[in-house]
Design a protein around this motif. Structure first.
Motif, PDB file in Angstrom:
ATOM      1  N   HIS A  18       0.731  -1.248   0.000  1.00 40.06           N
ATOM      2  CA  HIS A  18       0.000   0.000   0.000  1.00 40.06           C
ATOM      3  C   HIS A  18       0.765   1.307   0.000  1.00 40.06           C
ATOM      4  CE1 HIS A  18      -3.080  -2.907   0.608  1.00 40.06           C
ATOM      5  NE2 HIS A  18      -2.300  -3.416   1.523  1.00 40.06           N
ATOM      6  N   MET A  19       1.877   1.434   0.676  1.00 40.63           N
ATOM      7  CA  MET A  19       2.556   2.729   0.727  1.00 40.63           C
ATOM      8  C   MET A  19       4.056   2.526   0.919  1.00 40.63           C
ATOM      9  SD  MET A  19       3.831   5.344   2.977  1.00 40.63           S
ATOM     10  CE  MET A  19       3.311   4.721   4.528  1.00 40.63           C
ATOM     11  N   ASN A  34       7.479   0.116  -8.401  1.00 38.09           N
ATOM     12  CA  ASN A  34       6.766   0.606  -9.575  1.00 38.09           C
ATOM     13  C   ASN A  34       5.663  -0.355 -10.011  1.00 38.09           C
ATOM     14  OD1 ASN A  34       8.152   3.050  -9.786  1.00 38.09           O
ATOM     15  ND2 ASN A  34       9.865   2.033 -10.794  1.00 38.09           N
ATOM     16  N   ASN A  35       5.413  -1.357  -9.186  1.00 39.99           N
ATOM     17  CA  ASN A  35       4.319  -2.295  -9.423  1.00 39.99           C
ATOM     18  C   ASN A  35       3.337  -2.196  -8.269  1.00 39.99           C
ATOM     19  OD1 ASN A  35       5.585  -3.538 -11.752  1.00 39.99           O
ATOM     20  ND2 ASN A  35       7.012  -4.442 -10.293  1.00 39.99           N
ATOM     21  N   LYS A  36       2.060  -2.194  -8.594  1.00 43.22           N
ATOM     22  CA  LYS A  36       1.043  -2.182  -7.546  1.00 43.22           C
ATOM     23  C   LYS A  36       1.246  -3.398  -6.650  1.00 43.22           C
ATOM     24  CE  LYS A  36      -2.451  -0.081 -10.475  1.00 43.22           C
ATOM     25  NZ  LYS A  36      -3.771  -0.286 -11.095  1.00 43.22           N
ATOM     26  N   ALA A  37       1.005  -3.212  -5.353  1.00 43.00           N
ATOM     27  CA  ALA A  37       1.064  -4.290  -4.364  1.00 43.00           C
ATOM     28  C   ALA A  37       2.475  -4.823  -4.148  1.00 43.00           C
ATOM     29  CB  ALA A  37       0.092  -5.418  -4.731  1.00 43.00           C
ATOM     30  N   ALA A  38       3.478  -3.956  -4.197  1.00 43.72           N
ATOM     31  CA  ALA A  38       4.850  -4.372  -3.911  1.00 43.72           C
ATOM     32  C   ALA A  38       4.938  -4.835  -2.463  1.00 43.72           C
ATOM     33  CB  ALA A  38       5.821  -3.223  -4.162  1.00 43.72           C
ATOM     34  N   SER A  39       5.617  -5.948  -2.233  1.00 44.89           N
ATOM     35  CA  SER A  39       5.624  -6.543  -0.892  1.00 44.89           C
ATOM     36  C   SER A  39       6.268  -5.643   0.157  1.00 44.89           C
ATOM     37  CB  SER A  39       6.316  -7.911  -0.918  1.00 44.89           C
ATOM     38  OG  SER A  39       7.655  -7.771  -1.332  1.00 44.89           O
ATOM     39  N   ASP A  40       7.241  -4.818  -0.213  1.00 42.08           N
ATOM     40  CA  ASP A  40       7.887  -3.934   0.762  1.00 42.08           C
ATOM     41  C   ASP A  40       7.031  -2.727   1.129  1.00 42.08           C
ATOM     42  OD1 ASP A  40      10.191  -5.274   1.452  1.00 42.08           O
ATOM     43  OD2 ASP A  40      11.375  -4.412  -0.164  1.00 42.08           O
ATOM     44  N   SER A  69       9.005  12.430   0.540  1.00 40.84           N
ATOM     45  CA  SER A  69       8.291  11.894  -0.621  1.00 40.84           C
ATOM     46  C   SER A  69       7.900  10.449  -0.353  1.00 40.84           C
ATOM     47  CB  SER A  69       9.161  11.968  -1.875  1.00 40.84           C
ATOM     48  OG  SER A  69       9.483  13.304  -2.177  1.00 40.84           O
ATOM     49  N   PHE A  70       6.678  10.108  -0.751  1.00 40.68           N
ATOM     50  CA  PHE A  70       6.185   8.746  -0.555  1.00 40.68           C
ATOM     51  C   PHE A  70       5.221   8.408  -1.678  1.00 40.68           C
ATOM     52  CE2 PHE A  70       3.948  11.835   1.997  1.00 40.68           C
ATOM     53  CZ  PHE A  70       2.597  11.616   1.708  1.00 40.68           C
ATOM     54  N   GLN A  71       4.975   7.116  -1.829  1.00 40.43           N
ATOM     55  CA  GLN A  71       4.142   6.614  -2.917  1.00 40.43           C
ATOM     56  C   GLN A  71       2.950   5.856  -2.359  1.00 40.43           C
ATOM     57  OE1 GLN A  71       5.111   2.845  -4.709  1.00 40.43           O
ATOM     58  NE2 GLN A  71       5.294   3.852  -6.696  1.00 40.43           N
ATOM     59  N   LYS A  72       1.773   6.174  -2.891  1.00 41.16           N
ATOM     60  CA  LYS A  72       0.601   5.335  -2.619  1.00 41.16           C
ATOM     61  C   LYS A  72       0.739   4.144  -3.562  1.00 41.16           C
ATOM     62  CE  LYS A  72      -3.719   7.009  -2.732  1.00 41.16           C
ATOM     63  NZ  LYS A  72      -5.049   7.349  -3.295  1.00 41.16           N
ATOM     64  N   ASN A  73       1.226   3.043  -3.036  1.00 38.33           N
ATOM     65  CA  ASN A  73       1.522   1.892  -3.882  1.00 38.33           C
ATOM     66  C   ASN A  73       0.255   1.172  -4.322  1.00 38.33           C
ATOM     67  OD1 ASN A  73       2.501  -1.288  -3.898  1.00 38.33           O
ATOM     68  ND2 ASN A  73       3.903   0.138  -4.910  1.00 38.33           N
ATOM     69  N   LEU A  74      -0.774   1.188  -3.476  1.00 36.50           N
ATOM     70  CA  LEU A  74      -2.062   0.599  -3.832  1.00 36.50           C
ATOM     71  C   LEU A  74      -3.155   1.454  -3.217  1.00 36.50           C
ATOM     72  CD1 LEU A  74      -3.338  -1.809  -5.344  1.00 36.50           C
ATOM     73  CD2 LEU A  74      -3.398  -3.008  -3.164  1.00 36.50           C
ATOM     74  N   ASP A  75      -4.068   1.901  -4.037  1.00 37.72           N
ATOM     75  CA  ASP A  75      -5.120   2.816  -3.617  1.00 37.72           C
ATOM     76  C   ASP A  75      -6.174   2.116  -2.757  1.00 37.72           C
ATOM     77  OD1 ASP A  75      -6.798   5.054  -3.491  1.00 37.72           O
ATOM     78  OD2 ASP A  75      -7.807   4.516  -5.366  1.00 37.72           O
ATOM     79  N   PRO A 109      -4.744   7.681  -8.027  1.00 38.05           N
ATOM     80  CA  PRO A 109      -4.563   6.263  -8.345  1.00 38.05           C
ATOM     81  C   PRO A 109      -3.336   5.647  -7.671  1.00 38.05           C
ATOM     82  CG  PRO A 109      -3.883   7.618 -10.198  1.00 38.05           C
ATOM     83  CD  PRO A 109      -4.493   8.552  -9.177  1.00 38.05           C
ATOM     84  N   SER A 110      -3.304   4.337  -7.684  1.00 38.94           N
ATOM     85  CA  SER A 110      -2.127   3.609  -7.220  1.00 38.94           C
ATOM     86  C   SER A 110      -0.892   4.115  -7.957  1.00 38.94           C
ATOM     87  CB  SER A 110      -2.286   2.110  -7.490  1.00 38.94           C
ATOM     88  OG  SER A 110      -3.388   1.597  -6.794  1.00 38.94           O
ATOM     89  N   LEU A 111       0.240   4.107  -7.273  1.00 37.81           N
ATOM     90  CA  LEU A 111       1.554   4.518  -7.754  1.00 37.81           C
ATOM     91  C   LEU A 111       1.736   6.040  -7.809  1.00 37.81           C
ATOM     92  CD1 LEU A 111       2.201   1.846 -10.547  1.00 37.81           C
ATOM     93  CD2 LEU A 111       2.690   1.699  -8.094  1.00 37.81           C
ATOM     94  N   THR A 112       0.767   6.799  -7.273  1.00 35.62           N
ATOM     95  CA  THR A 112       0.920   8.252  -7.182  1.00 35.62           C
ATOM     96  C   THR A 112       2.012   8.572  -6.167  1.00 35.62           C
ATOM     97  OG1 THR A 112      -1.377   8.714  -7.774  1.00 35.62           O
ATOM     98  CG2 THR A 112      -0.228  10.407  -6.493  1.00 35.62           C
TER      99      THR A 112
END
Length: 155
Positions: A18-19, A34-40, A69-75, A109-112
Motif C-alpha cells: 500500500h505505501m 513501480n508495481n502495484k502491491a509491492a511486498s515492501d 516523498s512517498f508513494q501510494k503503492n495501492l489505492d 490512483p495507485s503509484l501516485t
C-alpha cells in the motif's frame, strides 16, 4: 473455478501492499515499488512496519526544511470515508512521534507519488531520529493503516 481464482487474487491484491517511503528511503528495500502491491509497501504493524532500526544513512539540518516523498503503492480510497497520510518524527530513543504534516487521500490512483515540505524539530547535533509516514486508509474493506520509517541523523 476461474471466477473464484480471479476474486481470490483481487482480494489478496487489495490486502497485501500500500505505501512506500521514497525520501528519505524506507527501512528495507524499494524492490518492485513501480508495481502495484509491492511486498515492501504493505507493512501493517506500527510504528515502523515491524522493521528493525538501521544506522542512519541520511542527515538533515535540525530545525531546517525537508521534503518527504512517498508513494501510494495501492489505492484504498473510498468516497464515504477518505483517508490520509501523516508524516511524523520521533527521537529514536523515545518513539514519541510528533506530527509534522498531513496529506489528504483524494482518490489519486495507485503509484501516485506525494511530496510534502516539513520543518524538522530542533534537536542537539547528532541526534538520531525516525521519520515515519502512515497511510491511514479509513476504509472498512482495507487494513486501517500502513507504516514506513526511515532512520536519520539531525546535525
Amino acid at each position: 473455478m476461474i471466477r473464484v481464482l480471479v476474486i481470490l487474487c483481487t482480494i489478496i491484491g487489495c490486502i497485501t501492499a500500500h505505501m512506500c517511503m521514497l525520501s528519505p528511503p524506507q527501512r528495507g528495500s524499494l524492490i518492485g515499488i513501480n508495481n502495484k502491491a509491492a511486498s515492501d509497501c504493505g507493512l501493517e504493524q506500527g510504528p515502523c512496519g515491524g522493521r528493525n532500526p538501521m544506522s542512519p544513512q541520511y542527515g538533515a539540518k535540525s530545525g531546517g526544511n525537508y521534503t518527504v516523498s512517498f508513494q501510494k503503492n495501492l489505492d484504498h480510497w473510498t468516497a464515504a470515508t477518505p483517508g490520509q497520510f501523516t508524516v511524523m518524527m520521533s527521537d529514536s530513543k523515545t518513539m514519541d512521534f510528533k506530527l509534522l504534516a498531513k496529506v489528504a487521500d483524494k482518490g489519486e490512483p495507485s503509484l501516485t507519488v506525494y511530496s510534502v515540505n516539513v520543518t524538522l524539530p530542533t534537536r542537539p547535533p547528532n541526534t538520531k531520529v525516525i521519520m515515519q509516514v502512515v497511510y491511514e486508509t479509513n476504509n472498512p474493506q482495507a487494513p486501517p493503516a500502513f507504516y514506513q520509517c526511515s532512520d536519520m541523523m539531525l546535525f
